[in-house]
Design an enzyme around this catalytic site. Structure first.
Site, mmCIF file in Angstrom:
data_model
loop_
_atom_site.group_PDB
_atom_site.id
_atom_site.type_symbol
_atom_site.label_atom_id
_atom_site.label_comp_id
_atom_site.label_asym_id
_atom_site.label_seq_id
_atom_site.Cartn_x
_atom_site.Cartn_y
_atom_site.Cartn_z
ATOM 1 N N SER A 114 30.845 14.691 -2.569
ATOM 2 C CA SER A 114 29.283 14.485 -2.532
ATOM 3 C C SER A 114 28.442 16.079 -1.931
ATOM 4 O O SER A 114 27.240 16.316 -2.143
ATOM 5 C CB SER A 114 28.776 13.795 -1.608
ATOM 6 O OG SER A 114 28.680 12.128 -1.993
ATOM 7 N N LYS A 117 26.617 17.871 -4.857
ATOM 8 C CA LYS A 117 25.349 17.473 -4.681
ATOM 9 C C LYS A 117 24.170 18.928 -5.213
ATOM 10 O O LYS A 117 23.241 19.077 -4.753
ATOM 11 C CB LYS A 117 24.675 16.616 -4.175
ATOM 12 C CG LYS A 117 24.714 14.737 -4.486
ATOM 13 C CD LYS A 117 24.496 13.668 -3.867
ATOM 14 C CE LYS A 117 24.559 12.740 -4.210
ATOM 15 N NZ LYS A 117 26.294 12.273 -3.505
ATOM 16 N N SER A 169 22.409 11.521 0.727
ATOM 17 C CA SER A 169 23.831 11.301 -0.146
ATOM 18 C C SER A 169 23.061 9.831 -1.817
ATOM 19 O O SER A 169 24.582 9.344 -1.619
ATOM 20 C CB SER A 169 24.952 11.482 -0.210
ATOM 21 O OG SER A 169 25.818 12.089 -0.458
#
Length: 334
Positions: A114, A117, A169
């Site tokens: 993640s 992101k 997240s």
């Protein structure tokens, strides 16, 4: 996460790619403002009494061990370093001077989960799409990630989706940001890879907006470049370091927490951060933090254990704070 059925082949090719310093496109899976940040909606509820389970239910189903991370398969886990870090990959860079103070396997492309992101957020903000525009979690968003409190049909603004993606997240939030980009997710991923090239992330590759795919890979060196670029976006700094956020979803208040316990506890002066985890990546963490009045870019990949990536960050902070004034552990320039 998609698991590669030809694991031995993956590892063999990964060895070759890492030797050549190439990102395998298919690799397995503020200074801080001094004011106090608060949730957009504050909801207090009475604590429920705790109950103690007195029976144990055992399953006869066979236990299937998760595949090791790619770093483990490459033999990187458990390597000793001067700071005794638990992460297979680590890097500490002075954000202002680009001096490298510490590095451990900095040039090997690995899944980043993640941490992806941060690139998602930059592409969304670069698009200049209206942040107050409402977007809807649809069946495609639900399919991409089964566990989420953003149920199908949830309506939220693009800004709130960005906030949840960076702070907690939220995978459905991240995916719907890409899906609502002109041209949809394929165009969004193309924009992510173009942005990476612009930033000089020559050994990185992006495959989706969430980081759930193990094909999202980067080196620690490339991640310091992405960290520095993301730090230039005020909303990325603000949203990624927001401790918690309460939103009303389906007429019920839902509290979302920051995935970084160092943010929630206030243990460090963090200007930007992102955590990540999938099996192929292990536990990951990137941060911009100020230590001894020096802005540092910190990267930790494939850490062992739930909390060890945060402990590694604290080890680096303590190590840097103990240095005599005017003494810098410069290894090289980026």
């Amino acid at each position: 996460m998609r698991l590669n059925r030809f694991w031995l082949f993956v590892v063999a090719v990964a060895f070759a790619c890492s030797a050549l310093n190439i990102a395998p496109a298919f690799a397995a899976s503020k200074d801080k403002d001094k004011q106090t940040k608060s949730s957009k909606v504050v909801v207090k509820s009475p604590k429920k009494p705790k109950t103690v389970r007195v029976t144990v239910t055992r399953s006869n189903a066979p236990v299937v061990a998760a595949l090791p991370s790619l770093a483990t398969a490459l033999g990187l886990r458990g390597q000793h370093d001067d700071l005794s870090l638990k992460s297979s990959v680590a890097m500490v860079v002075n954000q202002d001077t680009k001096e490298v103070y510490f590095e451990k396997n900095p040039s090997i492309s690995l899944p980043i989960a993640s941490i992806t992101k941060l690139m998602t957020a930059m592409v969304v903000l670069d698009s200049k799409l209206p942040l107050n525009e409402t977007i809807v979690i649809n069946e495609e968003d639900v399919h991409i990630y089964k566990r989420s409190r953003l149920a199908g049909g949830t309506v939220l603004s693009r800004e709130d989706a960005l906030h949840l993606a960076l702070m907690s997240s939220e995978n459905r939030a991240a995916y719907t940001l890409g899906r609502n980009y002109p041209g949809g997710v394929p165009a969004f991923v193309d924009a992510m890879n173009r942005k990476a090239k612009e930033l000089g992330m020559d050994h990185s590759h992006f495959a989706d907006p969430t980081g759930l795919l193990s094909e999202n890979v980067a080196t620690a060196e490339d991640l310091t470049r992405m960290l520095n670029a993301a730090y230039q976006y005020k909303l990325v700094r603000e949203f990624s370091t927001w401790p918690d956020l309460t939103m009303v979803i389906a007429n019920r208040p839902q509290k979302f927490l920051n995935t970084n316990r160092l943010v929630r506890s206030g243990d460090m002066d963090i200007g930007l951060q992102k955590t990540g985890f999938i099996n192929a990546a292990g536990k990951c963490l990137v941060m911009q933090a100020r230590v001894n009045n020096t802005p540092l870019l910190l990267v930790f990949l494939d850490s062992v254990g739930t909390q060890s990536r945060f402990a590694d960050a604290v080890r680096v902070r303590d190590w840097y704070e103990r240095m005599p004034s005017g003494v810098q552990p410069i290894r090289r320039l980026m």
